[in-house]
Motif scaffolding. Structure first.
Motif, PDB file in Angstrom:
ATOM      1  N   ILE A 115       6.707 -22.654   2.816  1.00 52.92           N
ATOM      2  CA  ILE A 115       7.385 -21.372   2.600  1.00 52.92           C
ATOM      3  C   ILE A 115       6.366 -20.243   2.416  1.00 52.92           C
ATOM      4  O   ILE A 115       5.447 -20.341   1.602  1.00 52.92           O
ATOM      5  CB  ILE A 115       8.309 -21.423   1.362  1.00 52.92           C
ATOM      6  N   TRP A 116       6.562 -19.169   3.176  1.00 56.36           N
ATOM      7  CA  TRP A 116       5.785 -17.941   3.009  1.00 56.36           C
ATOM      8  C   TRP A 116       6.555 -17.007   2.076  1.00 56.36           C
ATOM      9  O   TRP A 116       7.776 -16.869   2.203  1.00 56.36           O
ATOM     10  CB  TRP A 116       5.560 -17.249   4.351  1.00 56.36           C
ATOM     11  N   VAL A 117       5.826 -16.375   1.162  1.00 58.97           N
ATOM     12  CA  VAL A 117       6.435 -15.454   0.207  1.00 58.97           C
ATOM     13  C   VAL A 117       5.760 -14.090   0.319  1.00 58.97           C
ATOM     14  O   VAL A 117       4.526 -13.997   0.315  1.00 58.97           O
ATOM     15  CB  VAL A 117       6.300 -15.974  -1.238  1.00 58.97           C
ATOM     16  N   VAL A 118       6.566 -13.038   0.422  1.00 58.43           N
ATOM     17  CA  VAL A 118       6.076 -11.662   0.419  1.00 58.43           C
ATOM     18  C   VAL A 118       6.619 -10.995  -0.846  1.00 58.43           C
ATOM     19  O   VAL A 118       7.837 -10.865  -0.999  1.00 58.43           O
ATOM     20  CB  VAL A 118       6.537 -10.892   1.669  1.00 58.43           C
ATOM     21  N   LEU A 119       5.722 -10.617  -1.752  1.00 66.20           N
ATOM     22  CA  LEU A 119       6.119 -10.005  -3.017  1.00 66.20           C
ATOM     23  C   LEU A 119       5.673  -8.553  -3.070  1.00 66.20           C
ATOM     24  O   LEU A 119       4.483  -8.259  -2.924  1.00 66.20           O
ATOM     25  CB  LEU A 119       5.505 -10.779  -4.195  1.00 66.20           C
ATOM     26  N   HIS A 120       6.625  -7.660  -3.303  1.00 63.55           N
ATOM     27  CA  HIS A 120       6.329  -6.228  -3.399  1.00 63.55           C
ATOM     28  C   HIS A 120       6.424  -5.788  -4.860  1.00 63.55           C
ATOM     29  O   HIS A 120       7.491  -5.883  -5.477  1.00 63.55           O
ATOM     30  CB  HIS A 120       7.325  -5.431  -2.551  1.00 63.55           C
ATOM     31  N   LEU A 121       5.304  -5.310  -5.410  1.00 66.49           N
ATOM     32  CA  LEU A 121       5.297  -4.705  -6.740  1.00 66.49           C
ATOM     33  C   LEU A 121       5.527  -3.208  -6.569  1.00 66.49           C
ATOM     34  O   LEU A 121       4.798  -2.548  -5.829  1.00 66.49           O
ATOM     35  CB  LEU A 121       3.969  -4.966  -7.453  1.00 66.49           C
ATOM     36  N   TYR A 122       6.525  -2.668  -7.280  1.00 62.37           N
ATOM     37  CA  TYR A 122       6.897  -1.272  -7.072  1.00 62.37           C
ATOM     38  C   TYR A 122       7.315  -0.632  -8.392  1.00 62.37           C
ATOM     39  O   TYR A 122       7.411  -1.291  -9.435  1.00 62.37           O
ATOM     40  CB  TYR A 122       8.046  -1.186  -6.070  1.00 62.37           C
ATOM     41  N   LYS A 123       7.617   0.646  -8.320  1.00 61.13           N
ATOM     42  CA  LYS A 123       8.197   1.370  -9.449  1.00 61.13           C
ATOM     43  C   LYS A 123       9.171   2.406  -8.924  1.00 61.13           C
ATOM     44  O   LYS A 123       8.953   2.991  -7.858  1.00 61.13           O
ATOM     45  CB  LYS A 123       7.107   2.048 -10.292  1.00 61.13           C
ATOM     46  N   GLN A 124      10.246   2.616  -9.677  1.00 57.85           N
ATOM     47  CA  GLN A 124      11.210   3.638  -9.316  1.00 57.85           C
ATOM     48  C   GLN A 124      10.543   5.017  -9.372  1.00 57.85           C
ATOM     49  O   GLN A 124       9.687   5.259 -10.210  1.00 57.85           O
ATOM     50  CB  GLN A 124      12.391   3.620 -10.294  1.00 57.85           C
ATOM     51  N   GLY A 125      10.917   5.901  -8.476  1.00 56.40           N
ATOM     52  CA  GLY A 125      10.383   7.259  -8.479  1.00 56.40           C
ATOM     53  C   GLY A 125       9.154   7.443  -7.620  1.00 56.40           C
ATOM     54  O   GLY A 125       8.658   8.559  -7.484  1.00 56.40           O
ATOM     55  N   ILE A 126       8.645   6.350  -7.012  1.00 56.18           N
ATOM     56  CA  ILE A 126       7.500   6.457  -6.090  1.00 56.18           C
ATOM     57  C   ILE A 126       8.053   6.335  -4.676  1.00 56.18           C
ATOM     58  O   ILE A 126       8.498   5.261  -4.262  1.00 56.18           O
ATOM     59  CB  ILE A 126       6.442   5.368  -6.367  1.00 56.18           C
ATOM     60  N   PRO A 127       8.057   7.448  -3.916  1.00 53.96           N
ATOM     61  CA  PRO A 127       8.709   7.455  -2.592  1.00 53.96           C
ATOM     62  C   PRO A 127       8.223   6.360  -1.646  1.00 53.96           C
ATOM     63  O   PRO A 127       9.034   5.752  -0.933  1.00 53.96           O
ATOM     64  CB  PRO A 127       8.375   8.851  -2.046  1.00 53.96           C
ATOM     65  N   TYR A 160       0.199  -3.113 -15.341  1.00 55.81           N
ATOM     66  CA  TYR A 160      -0.293  -2.939 -13.972  1.00 55.81           C
ATOM     67  C   TYR A 160      -0.352  -1.447 -13.659  1.00 55.81           C
ATOM     68  O   TYR A 160       0.649  -0.723 -13.812  1.00 55.81           O
ATOM     69  CB  TYR A 160       0.623  -3.651 -12.973  1.00 55.81           C
ATOM     70  N   PRO A 161      -1.507  -0.938 -13.224  1.00 53.40           N
ATOM     71  CA  PRO A 161      -1.672   0.513 -13.042  1.00 53.40           C
ATOM     72  C   PRO A 161      -0.836   1.078 -11.897  1.00 53.40           C
ATOM     73  O   PRO A 161      -0.751   0.478 -10.820  1.00 53.40           O
ATOM     74  CB  PRO A 161      -3.168   0.663 -12.761  1.00 53.40           C
ATOM     75  N   ASP A 162      -0.247   2.240 -12.131  1.00 52.90           N
ATOM     76  CA  ASP A 162       0.594   2.878 -11.116  1.00 52.90           C
ATOM     77  C   ASP A 162      -0.189   3.276  -9.872  1.00 52.90           C
ATOM     78  O   ASP A 162       0.381   3.321  -8.771  1.00 52.90           O
ATOM     79  CB  ASP A 162       1.276   4.121 -11.702  1.00 52.90           C
ATOM     80  N   HIS A 163      -1.486   3.581 -10.039  1.00 51.40           N
ATOM     81  CA  HIS A 163      -2.257   4.023  -8.864  1.00 51.40           C
ATOM     82  C   HIS A 163      -2.479   2.886  -7.866  1.00 51.40           C
ATOM     83  O   HIS A 163      -2.951   3.124  -6.744  1.00 51.40           O
ATOM     84  CB  HIS A 163      -3.594   4.651  -9.293  1.00 51.40           C
ATOM     85  N   ASN A 164      -2.140   1.640  -8.248  1.00 50.33           N
ATOM     86  CA  ASN A 164      -2.238   0.508  -7.320  1.00 50.33           C
ATOM     87  C   ASN A 164      -0.949   0.293  -6.530  1.00 50.33           C
ATOM     88  O   ASN A 164      -0.858  -0.636  -5.715  1.00 50.33           O
ATOM     89  CB  ASN A 164      -2.558  -0.780  -8.075  1.00 50.33           C
ATOM     90  N   LEU A 165       0.043   1.118  -6.796  1.00 51.01           N
ATOM     91  CA  LEU A 165       1.337   0.951  -6.121  1.00 51.01           C
ATOM     92  C   LEU A 165       1.421   1.816  -4.868  1.00 51.01           C
ATOM     93  O   LEU A 165       0.871   2.925  -4.852  1.00 51.01           O
ATOM     94  CB  LEU A 165       2.470   1.310  -7.088  1.00 51.01           C
ATOM     95  N   PRO A 166       2.098   1.322  -3.853  1.00 49.49           N
ATOM     96  CA  PRO A 166       2.734   0.009  -3.757  1.00 49.49           C
ATOM     97  C   PRO A 166       1.685  -1.109  -3.625  1.00 49.49           C
ATOM     98  O   PRO A 166       0.581  -0.868  -3.132  1.00 49.49           O
ATOM     99  CB  PRO A 166       3.574   0.096  -2.485  1.00 49.49           C
ATOM    100  N   THR A 167       2.073  -2.312  -4.006  1.00 52.63           N
ATOM    101  CA  THR A 167       1.243  -3.502  -3.824  1.00 52.63           C
ATOM    102  C   THR A 167       2.083  -4.596  -3.194  1.00 52.63           C
ATOM    103  O   THR A 167       3.223  -4.826  -3.616  1.00 52.63           O
ATOM    104  CB  THR A 167       0.684  -4.005  -5.171  1.00 52.63           C
ATOM    105  N   ILE A 168       1.536  -5.235  -2.192  1.00 50.97           N
ATOM    106  CA  ILE A 168       2.194  -6.394  -1.579  1.00 50.97           C
ATOM    107  C   ILE A 168       1.254  -7.586  -1.639  1.00 50.97           C
ATOM    108  O   ILE A 168       0.096  -7.504  -1.214  1.00 50.97           O
ATOM    109  CB  ILE A 168       2.606  -6.121  -0.118  1.00 50.97           C
ATOM    110  N   PHE A 169       1.748  -8.687  -2.192  1.00 52.51           N
ATOM    111  CA  PHE A 169       1.020  -9.951  -2.204  1.00 52.51           C
ATOM    112  C   PHE A 169       1.711 -10.914  -1.237  1.00 52.51           C
ATOM    113  O   PHE A 169       2.949 -10.986  -1.198  1.00 52.51           O
ATOM    114  CB  PHE A 169       1.009 -10.578  -3.599  1.00 52.51           C
ATOM    115  N   VAL A 170       0.920 -11.656  -0.476  1.00 51.58           N
ATOM    116  CA  VAL A 170       1.455 -12.660   0.456  1.00 51.58           C
ATOM    117  C   VAL A 170       0.968 -14.035   0.021  1.00 51.58           C
ATOM    118  O   VAL A 170      -0.233 -14.244  -0.173  1.00 51.58           O
ATOM    119  CB  VAL A 170       1.006 -12.382   1.908  1.00 51.58           C
TER     120      VAL A 170
END
Length: 241
Positions: A115-127, A160-170
């Motif tokens: 199984i491949w997993v794509v995880l998106h770390l995000y925050k509301q309010g960041i377009p 987790y710092p906001d300046h690293n967003l968006p972040t995607i881990f595979v």
């Protein structure tokens, strides 16, 4: 005189070496071979019949097969069942699922074999985070065999710092294969879903049908546009005169 049709050890050796022609079969041997061939053809016909059947059809027609076929039928039944389970596993996702830090080990590290997993770390309010979530929802429908997840960054990774967003881990089978961190990596709000698809395909997370990087086409058009606006050497020489 040596009888070429005699059943002697010496004649058998000569036949194997091609010195003597093959011994002619008796009518009984011919009839026996024909019977064996007929039985074999019948068996092949039966095999082809249940080889093409679904699990439900095998169950429905089970009484029509002889006892000799039961072992072979069971093998095909198990094969069909394994294929069905594999298909179910590969196509059991199809949407982006929200997780928390407590779900991380179960949903990511223990996602399962193959199984491949794509995880998106995000925050509301960041377009850009919102845009990527939209793109991932579209991709999740297109690639149901890949597990797409999203999580508010600080609930998944404290502080987790906001300046690293968006972040995607595979991940693949619990092992990280790629990471994309920060807005510059994604190219800002101009990011197209095809560009993200190509990026994830490079990591192995999805099997894209795109033939080349869509961003390369944009870059080529941009460079072509820039070159067309630059003065040629001849124009430069005329200006100097």
């Amino acid at each position: 005189m040596q009888d070429p049709d005699a059943d002697t050890e010496w004649n058998d050796i000569l036949r194997k070496k091609g010195i003597l022609p093959p011994k002619e079969k008796t009518q009984d041997e011919v009839d026996e071979d024909a019977l064996e061939q007929q039985i074999l053809l019948q068996q092949e016909s039966v095999v082809k019949t249940y080889e093409s059947m679904t699990l439900d059809q095998l169950d429905e027609n089970e009484d029509d097969f002889s006892e000799e076929d039961e072992a072979a039928i069971e093998i095909y039944r198990q094969k069909r069942l394994a294929e069905w389970k594999a298909t179910q596993i590969k196509n059991c996702f199809g949407e982006v699922v929200e997780i928390s830090g407590q779900d991380y080990i179960k949903e990511v590290n223990k996602a399962g074999e193959g199984i491949w997993v794509v995880l998106h770390l995000y925050k509301q309010g960041i377009p850009l985070c919102t845009l990527i979530n939209q793109h991932l929802s579209e991709m999740a429908r297109k690639f149901p065999q890949t597990k797409f997840l999203k999580s508010i960054s600080t609930t998944c990774i404290p502080n987790y710092p906001d300046h690293n967003l968006p972040t995607i881990f595979v991940y693949h089978e619990g092992e990280m294969k790629a990471q994309y961190i920060g807005p510059l990596v994604f190219g800002g709000m101009n990011l197209k879903v095809e560009e993200l698809e190509w990026r994830l395909s490079e990591s192995g997370a999805v099997k894209t049908d795109l033939e080349e990087n869509p961003k390369k086409q944009i870059e080529d058009k941009l460079m072509s546009s820039i070159r067309s606006t630059l003065p040629t050497r001849k124009d430069s020489d005329s200006e100097e005169d």
